[in-house]
Design a protein around this motif. Sequence first.
Motif, PDB file in Angstrom:
ATOM      1  N   ALA A 103      -2.735 -15.783   2.065  1.00  0.00           N
ATOM      2  CA  ALA A 103      -3.781 -14.955   1.468  1.00  0.00           C
ATOM      3  C   ALA A 103      -4.885 -15.817   0.876  1.00  0.00           C
ATOM      4  O   ALA A 103      -6.077 -15.467   0.970  1.00  0.00           O
ATOM      5  N   GLU A 104      -4.531 -16.960   0.300  1.00  0.00           N
ATOM      6  CA  GLU A 104      -5.544 -17.865  -0.253  1.00  0.00           C
ATOM      7  C   GLU A 104      -6.406 -18.436   0.868  1.00  0.00           C
ATOM      8  O   GLU A 104      -7.643 -18.548   0.739  1.00  0.00           O
ATOM      9  N   GLY A 105      -5.763 -18.803   2.003  1.00  0.00           N
ATOM     10  CA  GLY A 105      -6.521 -19.318   3.149  1.00  0.00           C
ATOM     11  C   GLY A 105      -7.469 -18.268   3.709  1.00  0.00           C
ATOM     12  O   GLY A 105      -8.633 -18.569   4.020  1.00  0.00           O
ATOM     13  N   ALA A 106      -6.981 -17.059   3.860  1.00  0.00           N
ATOM     14  CA  ALA A 106      -7.834 -15.979   4.375  1.00  0.00           C
ATOM     15  C   ALA A 106      -9.000 -15.718   3.430  1.00  0.00           C
ATOM     16  O   ALA A 106     -10.132 -15.440   3.872  1.00  0.00           O
ATOM     17  N   LEU A 107      -8.754 -15.828   2.129  1.00  0.00           N
ATOM     18  CA  LEU A 107      -9.835 -15.598   1.161  1.00  0.00           C
ATOM     19  C   LEU A 107     -10.902 -16.686   1.254  1.00  0.00           C
ATOM     20  O   LEU A 107     -12.110 -16.381   1.205  1.00  0.00           O
ATOM     21  N   GLU A 108     -10.463 -17.923   1.387  1.00  0.00           N
ATOM     22  CA  GLU A 108     -11.442 -19.006   1.526  1.00  0.00           C
ATOM     23  C   GLU A 108     -12.276 -18.823   2.792  1.00  0.00           C
ATOM     24  O   GLU A 108     -13.499 -19.057   2.791  1.00  0.00           O
ATOM     25  N   LYS A 109     -11.654 -18.403   3.870  1.00  0.00           N
ATOM     26  CA  LYS A 109     -12.362 -18.171   5.120  1.00  0.00           C
ATOM     27  C   LYS A 109     -13.404 -17.058   4.963  1.00  0.00           C
ATOM     28  O   LYS A 109     -14.552 -17.177   5.422  1.00  0.00           O
ATOM     29  N   SER A 110     -12.999 -15.987   4.286  1.00  0.00           N
ATOM     30  CA  SER A 110     -13.932 -14.876   4.098  1.00  0.00           C
ATOM     31  C   SER A 110     -15.048 -15.247   3.124  1.00  0.00           C
ATOM     32  O   SER A 110     -16.187 -14.779   3.270  1.00  0.00           O
ATOM     33  N   GLN A 111     -14.761 -16.117   2.176  1.00  0.00           N
ATOM     34  CA  GLN A 111     -15.813 -16.581   1.267  1.00  0.00           C
ATOM     35  C   GLN A 111     -16.855 -17.409   2.016  1.00  0.00           C
ATOM     36  O   GLN A 111     -18.067 -17.271   1.788  1.00  0.00           O
ATOM     37  N   ALA A 112     -16.365 -18.263   2.922  1.00  0.00           N
ATOM     38  CA  ALA A 112     -17.282 -19.062   3.730  1.00  0.00           C
ATOM     39  C   ALA A 112     -18.121 -18.172   4.640  1.00  0.00           C
ATOM     40  O   ALA A 112     -19.340 -18.389   4.796  1.00  0.00           O
ATOM     41  N   ALA A 113     -17.478 -17.174   5.235  1.00  0.00           N
ATOM     42  CA  ALA A 113     -18.211 -16.244   6.099  1.00  0.00           C
ATOM     43  C   ALA A 113     -19.255 -15.480   5.302  1.00  0.00           C
ATOM     44  O   ALA A 113     -20.371 -15.227   5.778  1.00  0.00           O
ATOM     45  N   LYS A 114     -18.950 -15.148   4.081  1.00  0.00           N
ATOM     46  CA  LYS A 114     -19.897 -14.435   3.231  1.00  0.00           C
ATOM     47  C   LYS A 114     -21.109 -15.300   2.902  1.00  0.00           C
ATOM     48  O   LYS A 114     -22.263 -14.833   2.912  1.00  0.00           O
ATOM     49  N   GLN A 115     -20.849 -16.558   2.623  1.00  0.00           N
ATOM     50  CA  GLN A 115     -21.959 -17.473   2.345  1.00  0.00           C
ATOM     51  C   GLN A 115     -22.899 -17.578   3.551  1.00  0.00           C
ATOM     52  O   GLN A 115     -24.132 -17.574   3.416  1.00  0.00           O
ATOM     53  N   LEU A 116     -22.312 -17.622   4.762  1.00  0.00           N
ATOM     54  CA  LEU A 116     -23.119 -17.720   5.971  1.00  0.00           C
ATOM     55  C   LEU A 116     -23.948 -16.455   6.184  1.00  0.00           C
ATOM     56  O   LEU A 116     -25.143 -16.525   6.499  1.00  0.00           O
ATOM     57  N   THR A 117     -23.336 -15.301   6.005  1.00  0.00           N
ATOM     58  CA  THR A 117     -24.074 -14.055   6.225  1.00  0.00           C
ATOM     59  C   THR A 117     -25.190 -13.875   5.197  1.00  0.00           C
ATOM     60  O   THR A 117     -26.231 -13.299   5.490  1.00  0.00           O
ATOM     61  N   GLU A 118     -24.992 -14.376   3.984  1.00  0.00           N
ATOM     62  CA  GLU A 118     -26.046 -14.303   2.971  1.00  0.00           C
ATOM     63  C   GLU A 118     -27.264 -15.133   3.391  1.00  0.00           C
ATOM     64  O   GLU A 118     -28.413 -14.692   3.254  1.00  0.00           O
ATOM     65  N   VAL A 119     -26.961 -16.325   3.895  1.00  0.00           N
ATOM     66  CA  VAL A 119     -28.056 -17.213   4.350  1.00  0.00           C
ATOM     67  C   VAL A 119     -28.775 -16.586   5.539  1.00  0.00           C
ATOM     68  O   VAL A 119     -30.025 -16.574   5.612  1.00  0.00           O
ATOM     69  N   GLN A 120     -28.009 -16.055   6.479  1.00  0.00           N
ATOM     70  CA  GLN A 120     -28.618 -15.441   7.664  1.00  0.00           C
ATOM     71  C   GLN A 120     -29.459 -14.220   7.292  1.00  0.00           C
ATOM     72  O   GLN A 120     -30.544 -13.995   7.861  1.00  0.00           O
ATOM     73  N   LEU A 121     -28.993 -13.443   6.337  1.00  0.00           N
ATOM     74  CA  LEU A 121     -29.751 -12.273   5.905  1.00  0.00           C
ATOM     75  C   LEU A 121     -31.056 -12.698   5.226  1.00  0.00           C
ATOM     76  O   LEU A 121     -32.120 -12.105   5.467  1.00  0.00           O
ATOM     77  N   GLN A 122     -30.975 -13.751   4.408  1.00  0.00           N
ATOM     78  CA  GLN A 122     -32.176 -14.228   3.727  1.00  0.00           C
ATOM     79  C   GLN A 122     -33.223 -14.729   4.740  1.00  0.00           C
ATOM     80  O   GLN A 122     -34.418 -14.438   4.612  1.00  0.00           O
ATOM     81  N   ARG A 123     -32.764 -15.452   5.753  1.00  0.00           N
ATOM     82  CA  ARG A 123     -33.681 -15.949   6.788  1.00  0.00           C
ATOM     83  C   ARG A 123     -34.315 -14.793   7.560  1.00  0.00           C
ATOM     84  O   ARG A 123     -35.521 -14.806   7.864  1.00  0.00           O
TER      85      ARG A 123
END
Length: 373
Positions: A103-123
């Motif tokens: 569960a900790e690994g899955a959370l870290e993965k989803s946190q990274a994916a969230k950071q990427l989508t935030e950057v893509q949305l801003q661009r």
Amino acid sequence: MEPIVRAIFTVLLLLVGVPSTAIAQSAQKPAAVPVRVITAERKPVVRMLDLVGRVEAVQRVEVRARITGYLEEVLFKEGDAIKEGAPLYRIEKGLFEAAVGQAEGALEKSQAAKQLTEVQLQRAQELLQKQVGTEVARDQALAADKSASATLILDQANLQTAKINLGYTDIASPISGKIGKTNITKGNVVSAQSGVLTTIVSLDPTYVEFPVSERELAAAQEEARAIDPTGIKPTVYFSDGKPYKHPGTINFINVTVNRGTDTVLVRATFPNPDGSLIDGQLVRVGLQKSTAEEKIAIPQSALISDQEGVYVFVADQGKATVRRIRTGGPSGTGVIVEQGLTGGEQVIVEGIQSLRPDAAVTTSASEPSPKRS
């Protein structure tokens, strides 16, 4: 046949020198029956309702497993007093620790994916403002960001669930009290379907529940002149008749009457510092009905019943005479006498089985029996 036997017996005694007058007296006068008596005295007597009650723990917990796993250890001794938070059982942790790691690994993965989508949305928004990008690209980036947020929330919840399940591998006592026997031993697989692992009951204070007829309860409250039921002090008596040293306080009277028995369930709280009262124990409850009155009370052992009613034997001038009495209810371990005795009579309480009316008796004082106080 009897005259012949008596004649032979007389001849034999004459041969050994026994006078015939002694023989006649022996044959005609039966031996006096030894009995024990008590003196009927007027004393202050408190009328009591004699009821049957049952001890109920204030807190009773059935300990159950909340996860499925291998039981590694039982950490308590059956029958011991335990404190709240004391460890009881330990379930194998390996699988649950692994679930937390996943569960900790899955959370870290989803946190990274969230950071990427935030950057893509801003661009995408910046490009749209410069009129270089399209609304379609911005909308796709926004949807991806919201999806990443949802995944992040889900993975956070999964991690929290995994940690909770890991915590369930250590089963602790939720209350302070006394613990019963364990129904599951080390080496078994336990689950929520395993049933009750053990039971814990609180000790001090404890409840005693008992049914009282609606009429008697109203009368007791009236005579006690109590605005609330706490004015009535119930007393518990054990099976041997000994009173429990701590008086109780009524804290609850049920709001409905049992239609089958016409009784009201009453509950009293009793201090129980030494654990003398045990959960589920059957006891007798004395409920005071009135203030003390001058009455005659005699032991239950003196009473005899026949078709005409109740009577006692009274030792009078060396003979057992019958006195018909009318009883007025229990008083401690004895019974109140309303009619038939005036006080001062020597009431026979032991040796009654051998008595007949007007039988000769020799009396001795009976030892006082334990009194309910």
